[in-house]
Write a protein that holds these residues in place. Structure first.
Motif, PDB file in Angstrom:
ATOM      1  N   GLN A   6     -63.337 -35.930  11.861  1.00  0.00           N
ATOM      2  CA  GLN A   6     -63.610 -34.988  10.780  1.00  0.00           C
ATOM      3  C   GLN A   6     -62.364 -34.628   9.970  1.00  0.00           C
ATOM      4  O   GLN A   6     -62.226 -33.529   9.455  1.00  0.00           O
ATOM      5  N   HIS A   7     -61.439 -35.584   9.891  1.00  0.00           N
ATOM      6  CA  HIS A   7     -60.318 -35.442   8.958  1.00  0.00           C
ATOM      7  C   HIS A   7     -60.076 -36.777   8.274  1.00  0.00           C
ATOM      8  O   HIS A   7     -60.737 -37.772   8.582  1.00  0.00           O
ATOM      9  N   THR A   8     -59.160 -36.790   7.329  1.00  0.00           N
ATOM     10  CA  THR A   8     -58.908 -37.989   6.528  1.00  0.00           C
ATOM     11  C   THR A   8     -58.406 -39.118   7.420  1.00  0.00           C
ATOM     12  O   THR A   8     -57.453 -38.954   8.180  1.00  0.00           O
ATOM     13  N   ASN A   9     -59.039 -40.271   7.290  1.00  0.00           N
ATOM     14  CA  ASN A   9     -58.642 -41.443   8.054  1.00  0.00           C
ATOM     15  C   ASN A   9     -57.245 -41.889   7.637  1.00  0.00           C
ATOM     16  O   ASN A   9     -56.888 -41.844   6.450  1.00  0.00           O
ATOM     17  N   ASN A  10     -56.466 -42.366   8.608  1.00  0.00           N
ATOM     18  CA  ASN A  10     -55.073 -42.719   8.326  1.00  0.00           C
ATOM     19  C   ASN A  10     -54.930 -43.812   7.271  1.00  0.00           C
ATOM     20  O   ASN A  10     -53.961 -43.835   6.517  1.00  0.00           O
ATOM     21  N   VAL A  11     -55.885 -44.725   7.175  1.00  0.00           N
ATOM     22  CA  VAL A  11     -55.802 -45.797   6.177  1.00  0.00           C
ATOM     23  C   VAL A  11     -55.884 -45.241   4.759  1.00  0.00           C
ATOM     24  O   VAL A  11     -55.286 -45.793   3.834  1.00  0.00           O
ATOM     25  N   VAL A  12     -56.567 -44.121   4.591  1.00  0.00           N
ATOM     26  CA  VAL A  12     -56.698 -43.505   3.271  1.00  0.00           C
ATOM     27  C   VAL A  12     -55.330 -43.058   2.757  1.00  0.00           C
ATOM     28  O   VAL A  12     -55.019 -43.220   1.571  1.00  0.00           O
ATOM     29  N   TYR A  13     -54.496 -42.524   3.638  1.00  0.00           N
ATOM     30  CA  TYR A  13     -53.159 -42.097   3.221  1.00  0.00           C
ATOM     31  C   TYR A  13     -52.353 -43.278   2.680  1.00  0.00           C
ATOM     32  O   TYR A  13     -51.646 -43.147   1.678  1.00  0.00           O
ATOM     33  N   LEU A  14     -52.459 -44.417   3.350  1.00  0.00           N
ATOM     34  CA  LEU A  14     -51.765 -45.614   2.878  1.00  0.00           C
ATOM     35  C   LEU A  14     -52.281 -46.029   1.502  1.00  0.00           C
ATOM     36  O   LEU A  14     -51.503 -46.369   0.609  1.00  0.00           O
ATOM     37  N   THR A  15     -53.592 -45.944   1.310  1.00  0.00           N
ATOM     38  CA  THR A  15     -54.189 -46.244   0.005  1.00  0.00           C
ATOM     39  C   THR A  15     -53.644 -45.307  -1.063  1.00  0.00           C
ATOM     40  O   THR A  15     -53.325 -45.737  -2.175  1.00  0.00           O
ATOM     41  N   TRP A  16     -53.528 -44.022  -0.724  1.00  0.00           N
ATOM     42  CA  TRP A  16     -52.990 -43.055  -1.696  1.00  0.00           C
ATOM     43  C   TRP A  16     -51.526 -43.339  -2.019  1.00  0.00           C
ATOM     44  O   TRP A  16     -51.096 -43.155  -3.156  1.00  0.00           O
ATOM     45  N   MET A  17     -50.744 -43.801  -1.043  1.00  0.00           N
ATOM     46  CA  MET A  17     -49.358 -44.180  -1.328  1.00  0.00           C
ATOM     47  C   MET A  17     -49.320 -45.320  -2.335  1.00  0.00           C
ATOM     48  O   MET A  17     -48.562 -45.270  -3.313  1.00  0.00           O
TER      49      MET A  17
ATOM     50  N   GLU B  70     -60.469 -30.862   0.256  1.00  0.00           N
ATOM     51  CA  GLU B  70     -59.101 -30.398  -0.015  1.00  0.00           C
ATOM     52  C   GLU B  70     -58.422 -31.278  -1.062  1.00  0.00           C
ATOM     53  O   GLU B  70     -58.731 -32.462  -1.198  1.00  0.00           O
ATOM     54  N   THR B  71     -57.495 -30.679  -1.784  1.00  0.00           N
ATOM     55  CA  THR B  71     -56.675 -31.393  -2.753  1.00  0.00           C
ATOM     56  C   THR B  71     -55.418 -31.884  -2.051  1.00  0.00           C
ATOM     57  O   THR B  71     -54.811 -31.144  -1.265  1.00  0.00           O
ATOM     58  N   VAL B  72     -55.046 -33.121  -2.319  1.00  0.00           N
ATOM     59  CA  VAL B  72     -53.812 -33.688  -1.770  1.00  0.00           C
ATOM     60  C   VAL B  72     -52.923 -34.089  -2.934  1.00  0.00           C
ATOM     61  O   VAL B  72     -53.357 -34.782  -3.855  1.00  0.00           O
ATOM     62  N   LEU B  73     -51.686 -33.621  -2.880  1.00  0.00           N
ATOM     63  CA  LEU B  73     -50.671 -33.971  -3.876  1.00  0.00           C
ATOM     64  C   LEU B  73     -49.751 -35.004  -3.248  1.00  0.00           C
ATOM     65  O   LEU B  73     -49.189 -34.760  -2.177  1.00  0.00           O
ATOM     66  N   VAL B  74     -49.620 -36.146  -3.902  1.00  0.00           N
ATOM     67  CA  VAL B  74     -48.774 -37.219  -3.396  1.00  0.00           C
ATOM     68  C   VAL B  74     -47.558 -37.315  -4.306  1.00  0.00           C
ATOM     69  O   VAL B  74     -47.688 -37.678  -5.481  1.00  0.00           O
ATOM     70  N   GLY B  75     -46.403 -36.964  -3.770  1.00  0.00           N
ATOM     71  CA  GLY B  75     -45.155 -37.066  -4.521  1.00  0.00           C
ATOM     72  C   GLY B  75     -44.425 -38.338  -4.145  1.00  0.00           C
ATOM     73  O   GLY B  75     -44.450 -38.748  -2.977  1.00  0.00           O
ATOM     74  N   THR B  76     -43.808 -38.975  -5.123  1.00  0.00           N
ATOM     75  CA  THR B  76     -43.016 -40.165  -4.840  1.00  0.00           C
ATOM     76  C   THR B  76     -41.702 -40.125  -5.606  1.00  0.00           C
ATOM     77  O   THR B  76     -41.606 -39.530  -6.684  1.00  0.00           O
ATOM     78  N   TRP B  77     -40.728 -40.767  -4.997  1.00  0.00           N
ATOM     79  CA  TRP B  77     -39.389 -40.916  -5.569  1.00  0.00           C
ATOM     80  C   TRP B  77     -38.924 -42.340  -5.324  1.00  0.00           C
ATOM     81  O   TRP B  77     -39.202 -42.917  -4.275  1.00  0.00           O
ATOM     82  N   ILE B  78     -38.192 -42.893  -6.263  1.00  0.00           N
ATOM     83  CA  ILE B  78     -37.517 -44.170  -6.043  1.00  0.00           C
ATOM     84  C   ILE B  78     -36.160 -43.829  -5.443  1.00  0.00           C
ATOM     85  O   ILE B  78     -35.358 -43.127  -6.062  1.00  0.00           O
TER      86      ILE B  78
END
Length: 154
Positions: A31-42, A84-92
């Motif tokens: 009942q939480h976000t599957n770990n593969v989804v996080y990789l997709t969001w990255m 829930e809202t997820v904010l994905v921040g990225t930096w080079i």
């Protein structure tokens, strides 16, 4: 969908932010976000940032060069749940000007400000037609500039 988000404790200043929402199809048996989804969001966030910088796939095709994943590293810190809202921040954080590029990621629960994940992706430049590693064109060197300094990444 980049917006300014204040009050978030980002690991480094001025991230490129992609905002997403946890949908029913993202939820696993726990009942939480599957770990593969996080990789997709990255991956989605990296691509959205690249497009915002002016390097979309049309430009990759024109240059016959592209950046592809060599390695991912993800550290899961907290769960996110449906709605829930997820904010994905990225930096080079690394660009050797030849073959390799590194991005760092931080995912934050937009509802609570809690950090959900920290990750990194190492990319390598390839010839699009052959798939073989090749030197970055000048456009990649000048566009994919370092946006956060992390010891050991440059």
């Amino acid at each position: 969908m980049e917006r300014k988000h204040t009050g978030i404790a980002w690991d480094w200043p001025n991230p490129f932010i992609f905002e997403t929402r946890v949908e029913p199809q993202h939820i696993d048996d726990f009942q939480h976000t599957n770990n593969v989804v996080y990789l997709t969001w990255m991956a989605k966030t990296a691509w959205e940032h690249s497009k915002a910088l002016g390097l979309d796939f049309a430009n990759y095709a024109r240059l016959n060069r592209g950046m592809v994943v060599r390695r991912h590293e993800l550290e899961y810190l907290a769960a996110s749940r449906e709605g829930e809202t997820v904010l994905v921040g990225t930096w080079i954080t690394g660009n050797d000007g030849r073959l390799r590029l590194r991005r760092r990621f931080q995912m934050v629960n937009g509802n609570t400000g809690e950090t959900l994940l920290r990750g990194l992706t190492d990319f390598v430049c390839i010839n699009v037609e052959t798939g073989r590693a090749t030197r970055m064109p000048p456009e990649f060197v000048s566009t994919y500039t370092i946006t956060a300094t992390v010891e050991g990444d440059a």
